[in-house]
Scaffold this motif. Structure first.
Motif, short mmCIF file in Angstrom:
data_model
loop_
_atom_site.label_atom_id
_atom_site.label_comp_id
_atom_site.label_asym_id
_atom_site.label_seq_id
_atom_site.Cartn_x
_atom_site.Cartn_y
_atom_site.Cartn_z
N UNK A 51 1.11 89.34 86.91
CA UNK A 51 0.94 88.86 85.54
C UNK A 51 -0.48 88.42 85.25
N UNK A 52 -0.92 88.65 84.04
CA UNK A 52 -2.24 88.21 83.62
C UNK A 52 -2.15 86.81 83.03
N UNK A 53 -1.18 86.63 82.14
CA UNK A 53 -0.98 85.32 81.52
C UNK A 53 0.05 84.54 82.33
N UNK A 54 -0.11 83.21 82.35
CA UNK A 54 0.85 82.38 83.07
C UNK A 54 2.21 82.46 82.38
N UNK A 55 3.23 82.11 83.13
CA UNK A 55 4.59 82.09 82.57
C UNK A 55 4.65 81.15 81.36
N UNK A 56 4.01 79.98 81.51
CA UNK A 56 4.04 79.00 80.43
C UNK A 56 3.40 79.57 79.17
N UNK A 57 2.28 80.27 79.35
CA UNK A 57 1.58 80.82 78.19
C UNK A 57 2.40 81.93 77.53
N UNK A 58 3.05 82.78 78.35
CA UNK A 58 3.87 83.85 77.76
C UNK A 58 5.02 83.24 76.95
N UNK A 59 5.62 82.17 77.48
CA UNK A 59 6.72 81.51 76.75
C UNK A 59 6.20 80.88 75.46
N UNK A 60 5.06 80.24 75.55
CA UNK A 60 4.49 79.59 74.37
C UNK A 60 4.23 80.61 73.26
N UNK A 61 3.61 81.73 73.64
CA UNK A 61 3.31 82.77 72.65
C UNK A 61 4.59 83.36 72.07
N UNK A 62 5.57 83.58 72.95
CA UNK A 62 6.84 84.15 72.47
C UNK A 62 7.55 83.21 71.50
N UNK A 63 7.48 81.92 71.80
CA UNK A 63 8.13 80.95 70.90
C UNK A 63 7.48 81.00 69.52
N UNK A 64 6.17 81.19 69.49
CA UNK A 64 5.50 81.31 68.19
C UNK A 64 5.95 82.58 67.48
N UNK A 65 6.07 83.66 68.24
CA UNK A 65 6.49 84.95 67.66
C UNK A 65 7.92 84.85 67.13
N UNK A 66 8.77 84.08 67.81
CA UNK A 66 10.20 84.01 67.46
C UNK A 66 10.52 82.87 66.51
N UNK A 67 9.50 82.13 66.09
CA UNK A 67 9.74 80.89 65.32
C UNK A 67 10.55 81.13 64.05
N UNK A 68 10.44 82.28 63.45
CA UNK A 68 11.12 82.55 62.19
C UNK A 68 12.58 82.95 62.33
N UNK A 69 13.07 83.05 63.55
CA UNK A 69 14.44 83.53 63.77
C UNK A 69 15.31 82.38 64.28
N UNK A 70 16.29 81.98 63.47
CA UNK A 70 17.12 80.82 63.83
C UNK A 70 17.98 81.06 65.06
N UNK A 71 18.36 82.30 65.30
CA UNK A 71 19.32 82.57 66.39
C UNK A 71 18.65 83.15 67.65
N UNK A 72 17.34 82.98 67.76
CA UNK A 72 16.61 83.50 68.93
C UNK A 72 16.10 82.34 69.78
N UNK A 73 16.38 82.41 71.10
CA UNK A 73 15.89 81.40 72.04
C UNK A 73 15.00 82.09 73.07
N UNK A 74 14.02 81.40 73.55
CA UNK A 74 13.17 81.92 74.62
C UNK A 74 13.51 81.18 75.90
N UNK A 75 13.83 81.91 76.95
CA UNK A 75 14.17 81.30 78.24
C UNK A 75 13.40 82.02 79.34
N UNK A 76 13.33 81.39 80.52
CA UNK A 76 12.77 82.09 81.68
C UNK A 76 13.90 82.35 82.67
#
Ligand code: COA
Length: 164
Positions: free
Chosen positions: A43-68
């Motif tokens: 991986x290039x980006x840390x796990x934490x950073x990938x989750x953070x970015x994904x949460x921003x991407x998914x922020x508009x969707x009420x039924x989407x959760x980001x998990x590891x």
């Protein structure tokens, strides 16, 4: 409850991922975007950073959760009491890559089904490695990456290049 799990490395997330998330969130009661820890890919980006970015991407969707998750995806599938896995297909080549994983996952858990969505044509050529390459070259990634995470991604790569 129709619960889909969309697994991947998301290193980094891009518009091809967002395309699938948006379309699957309409189909499912709940969509879990599951970020792989300790996969084969360096991986290039840390796990934490990938989750953070994904949460921003998914922020508009009420039924989407980001998990590891770590270990076998089929175990995570059972823990989450999911209905099916979701994967995107960009081409026939993707299907050749996906089919063995689908069979193996069902071998591990008989009810671990995989559903596929065809990538929208405009995103059928995007990959995370292509985005990483553009970032390394300090080229514009906005055609490929959701707008909300472009500045943070560019900053991260500039920091890594020792420019900030
Ligand atoms: N959806 C998904 N990926 C897309 C995409 C889309 N719509 N459009 C493009 N892509 C790209 C990704 O960006 C990525 O590009 P890259 O190769 O340049 O990084 C590539 O297609 C696929 O990557 P990803 O979706 O992250 O899959 P993966 O092959 O890295 O990981 C897992 C797949 C996580 C599902 C798999 O490794 C796994 O299940 N691991 C857990 C261990 C396990 O259970 N193994 C047994 C099953 S075999």
């Amino acid at each position: 409850m129709f619960r889909l799990i969309y697994p991947g490395s998301f290193d980094p997330p891009h518009k091809g991922h967002l395309d699938l998330i948006a379309r699957a969130s309409v189909l499912a009661d709940e969509l879990i975007v599951a970020v792989l820890q300790n996969g084969d890919k360096a991986g290039q980006l840390s796990l934490e950073m990938r989750c953070k970015l994904l949460k921003q991407v998914c922020a508009g969707f009420d039924n989407v959760r980001v998990r590891t998750f770590r270990g076998a995806l089929a175990d995570f599938f059972s823990e989450e009491k999911a209905t099916a896995l979701l994967r995107g297909l960009r081409s026939a080549d993707d299907f050749g890559y996906e089919l063995p994983m689908t069979v193996v996952n069902r071998g591990l858990k008989a009810d671990c089904e995989t559903l596929f969505l065809a990538a929208s044509p405009e995103y059928s050529y995007i990959s995370s490695s292509l985005v990483r390459e553009l970032l390394r070259l300090q080229k514009d990634v906005s055609p490929y990456v959701p707008e909300c995470i472009v500045p943070e991604l560019e900053d991260l790569y500039q920091e890594q290049a020792g420019k900030k």
